[in-house]
Design an enzyme around this catalytic site. Structure first.
Site, mmCIF file in Angstrom:
data_model
loop_
_atom_site.group_PDB
_atom_site.id
_atom_site.type_symbol
_atom_site.label_atom_id
_atom_site.label_comp_id
_atom_site.label_asym_id
_atom_site.label_seq_id
_atom_site.Cartn_x
_atom_site.Cartn_y
_atom_site.Cartn_z
ATOM 1 N N CYS A 115 34.620 54.313 38.084
ATOM 2 C CA CYS A 115 34.939 55.709 38.427
ATOM 3 C C CYS A 115 35.508 56.496 37.245
ATOM 4 O O CYS A 115 35.244 57.697 37.112
ATOM 5 C CB CYS A 115 35.885 55.752 39.617
ATOM 6 S SG CYS A 115 37.146 54.475 39.622
ATOM 7 N N HIS A 141 40.419 61.281 38.942
ATOM 8 C CA HIS A 141 40.769 60.628 37.684
ATOM 9 C C HIS A 141 40.695 61.663 36.556
ATOM 10 O O HIS A 141 39.718 62.421 36.451
ATOM 11 C CB HIS A 141 39.794 59.497 37.358
ATOM 12 C CG HIS A 141 39.930 58.295 38.246
ATOM 13 N ND1 HIS A 141 40.948 58.127 39.150
ATOM 14 C CD2 HIS A 141 39.163 57.173 38.336
ATOM 15 C CE1 HIS A 141 40.803 56.960 39.764
ATOM 16 N NE2 HIS A 141 39.726 56.362 39.297
HETATM 17 P P1 NAP Z 1 38.428 48.695 49.564
HETATM 18 O O1 NAP Z 1 39.051 49.914 50.156
HETATM 19 O O2 NAP Z 1 39.261 47.490 49.365
HETATM 20 O O3 NAP Z 1 37.164 48.282 50.524
HETATM 21 C C1 NAP Z 1 36.461 47.066 50.349
HETATM 22 C C2 NAP Z 1 35.329 46.936 51.365
HETATM 23 O O4 NAP Z 1 34.693 45.655 51.155
HETATM 24 C C3 NAP Z 1 35.798 46.971 52.830
HETATM 25 O O5 NAP Z 1 34.848 47.656 53.613
HETATM 26 C C4 NAP Z 1 35.809 45.486 53.214
HETATM 27 O O6 NAP Z 1 35.583 45.254 54.589
HETATM 28 C C5 NAP Z 1 34.623 44.973 52.407
HETATM 29 N N1 NAP Z 1 34.698 43.517 52.221
HETATM 30 C C6 NAP Z 1 35.735 42.823 51.665
HETATM 31 N N2 NAP Z 1 35.459 41.482 51.718
HETATM 32 C C7 NAP Z 1 34.246 41.362 52.315
HETATM 33 C C8 NAP Z 1 33.417 40.257 52.671
HETATM 34 N N3 NAP Z 1 33.798 38.993 52.442
HETATM 35 N N4 NAP Z 1 32.220 40.498 53.259
HETATM 36 C C9 NAP Z 1 31.821 41.773 53.525
HETATM 37 N N5 NAP Z 1 32.572 42.862 53.238
HETATM 38 C C10 NAP Z 1 33.766 42.660 52.633
HETATM 39 O O7 NAP Z 1 37.734 49.006 48.149
HETATM 40 P P2 NAP Z 1 37.124 50.402 47.579
HETATM 41 O O8 NAP Z 1 38.114 51.093 46.742
HETATM 42 O O9 NAP Z 1 36.464 51.120 48.700
HETATM 43 O O10 NAP Z 1 36.041 49.849 46.545
HETATM 44 C C11 NAP Z 1 34.772 49.324 46.972
HETATM 45 C C12 NAP Z 1 33.936 48.972 45.745
HETATM 46 O O11 NAP Z 1 33.677 50.162 44.996
HETATM 47 C C13 NAP Z 1 34.657 48.005 44.784
HETATM 48 O O12 NAP Z 1 33.704 47.138 44.212
HETATM 49 C C14 NAP Z 1 35.272 48.946 43.753
HETATM 50 O O13 NAP Z 1 35.496 48.306 42.525
HETATM 51 C C15 NAP Z 1 34.185 50.028 43.654
HETATM 52 N N6 NAP Z 1 34.635 51.355 43.237
HETATM 53 C C16 NAP Z 1 35.737 51.943 43.777
HETATM 54 C C17 NAP Z 1 36.106 53.237 43.390
HETATM 55 C C18 NAP Z 1 37.293 53.967 43.966
HETATM 56 O O14 NAP Z 1 37.588 55.092 43.486
HETATM 57 N N7 NAP Z 1 38.006 53.434 44.960
HETATM 58 C C19 NAP Z 1 35.317 53.919 42.455
HETATM 59 C C20 NAP Z 1 34.187 53.290 41.910
HETATM 60 C C21 NAP Z 1 33.867 52.014 42.312
HETATM 61 P P3 NAP Z 1 36.800 44.904 55.606
HETATM 62 O O15 NAP Z 1 37.505 46.210 55.909
HETATM 63 O O16 NAP Z 1 36.092 44.352 56.795
HETATM 64 O O17 NAP Z 1 37.701 43.925 54.917
#
Ligand code: NAP
Length: 353
Positions: A150, A243
């Protein structure tokens, strides 16, 4: 171009990025949100109970839907947006691509693979040429296209007009990253309130390689990363969304202040030319107030899809200094993936129905 909406799914639909996908896709003119998938902890539950919705309420009719597991058997859509945690994204995304699906990923796992496009449609649409090689060599009908970290998306968009016109040689960058970038529940409030943390696990290492891949060239199916020396310091700051990055840039060719302003102000790309549904009118907004950009005021510019650039001036050591702000879960994540998918549809890579 689109006669019937294309069914799409969100993997990781319950997380911070997943919720932004749900919000953007619920009203999308080309895509129909068919499945909401997450971990075994959430599967079988009502979405409204499984997801701790962060901003406002889920779109109408979404909270009642049932969450399904992240497998190609449970998710039938031909296009899947992945907002999965990186601990699982690698294998799950491969399983979907092998099953013939188009995977638009936010996770870091496949970003740096040489046959996987790391795409910002305004910056490097020609990198989609890597897909021919990916599908031929891996022998699958599906595909994986990723968007960047991001913070790197904001950096690459701010550098792209300078690199295209003058060549970028060196960059010093300091990031000021919002707490929503850490997902939910993310950073403990007692660590971040009234504080700045000069470390984000695994983040600094991504900035140089992803920036050089974004700004690189693809010739005959081979990626040539840009030769830019990047020195990065990341920080987490008590900002909810958006950001901000502070950049000092050395250019290959001399450029006047007026040249630099024109490069930012005139910059447009394929999404604007093709009038893609998620394309902001201006991907970069050049702000002339001395105290902008600011995340609270500028992160939502262009529906969260524009990056705001300001404080553009001569640098006393390198050539140009500037500050840029972009919305981390929209342009930095879900909105970026949706725009990538729109480009794939517009180019006929994803067949429209
Ligand atoms: P988050 O809020 O922690 O959400 C993670 C998601 O992954 C939840 O829906 C969770 O489901 C799911 N998950 C976790 N373990 C799993 C499993 N074993 N099997 C299937 N699903 C599973 O994280 P986030 O910030 O949204 O980020 C998601 C991805 O995008 C990451 O790879 C992160 O690095 C990337 N990203 C994030 C941002 C940002 O600004 N936040 C920006 C760019 C990229 P449950 O609720 O069921 O646990």
């Amino acid at each position: 171009m689109i006669r019937r909406k294309l069914p799409v799914a969100v993997l990781g639909a319950t997380g911070a990025v997943g919720q932004t996908f749900v919000r953007l896709l619920a009203a999308h003119p080309w895509f129909e949100l068919q499945e909401l998938a997450a971990s075994e902890r959430s599967a079988g539950r009502r979405y409204g109970d499984a997801a701790h919705w962060i901003d406002g309420d889920p779109p109408r009719g979404i909270a009642e839907r049932c969450v399904v597991p992240c497998t190609p058997e449970h998710v039938q859509s031909p296009v899947v947006f992945s907002a999965l945690d990186s601990s699982v994204a690698g294998e799950v995304e491969l399983a979907f691509a092998r099953a013939g699906r188009f995977v638009l990923s936010n996770a870091r796992n496949h970003r740096m693979e040489p046959d996987v496009p790391l795409l910002i449609p305004e910056v490097n649409p020609e990198h989609l040429a890597l897909l021919d090689r990916q599908r031929r060599e891996r022998g699958w009908e599906g595909a994986i296209v990723t968007n960047g970290n991001c913070a790197v998306i904001v950096i690459a968009m701010a550098l792209a007009p300078l690199h295209q016109r003058f060549g970028v040689r060196q960059v010093f960058v300091t990031t000021m990253q919002a707490v929503s970038g850490a997902g939910y529940p993310g950073v403990p409030s007692l660590d971040i309130l009234g504080n700045v943390i000069p470390f984000i696990a695994g983040e600094e290492e991504k900035i140089a390689p992803e920036t050089c891949k974004f700004l690189g060239r693809v010739t005959d199916g081979v990626l040539h990363p840009a030769q830019i020396a990047v020195s990065a310091q990341v920080t987490r700051v008590p900002v909810q969304h958006g950001h901000t990055v502070s950049l000092a840039v050395a250019l290959e060719r001399r450029a006047s202040q007026r040249d630099v302003f024109a490069a930012f102000a005139e910059w447009r790309g394929a999404p604007q030319a093709r009038e893609l549904p998620s394309a902001p009118e201006r991907p970069l907004i050049l702000h002339d107030a001395v105290d902008r950009p600011q995340p609270r005021r500028d992160a939502d510019a262009g529906g969260g899809m524009s990056v705001t650039v300001g404080a553009v001036r001569a640098d006393s050591i390198l050539d140009v200094r500037l500050v840029a702000t972009g919305h981390n879960t929209v342009r930095g994540a879900a909105g970026a993936s949706v725009l990538n998918a729109e480009l794939l549809v517009a180019q006929g890579v994803i067949p429209a129905t």
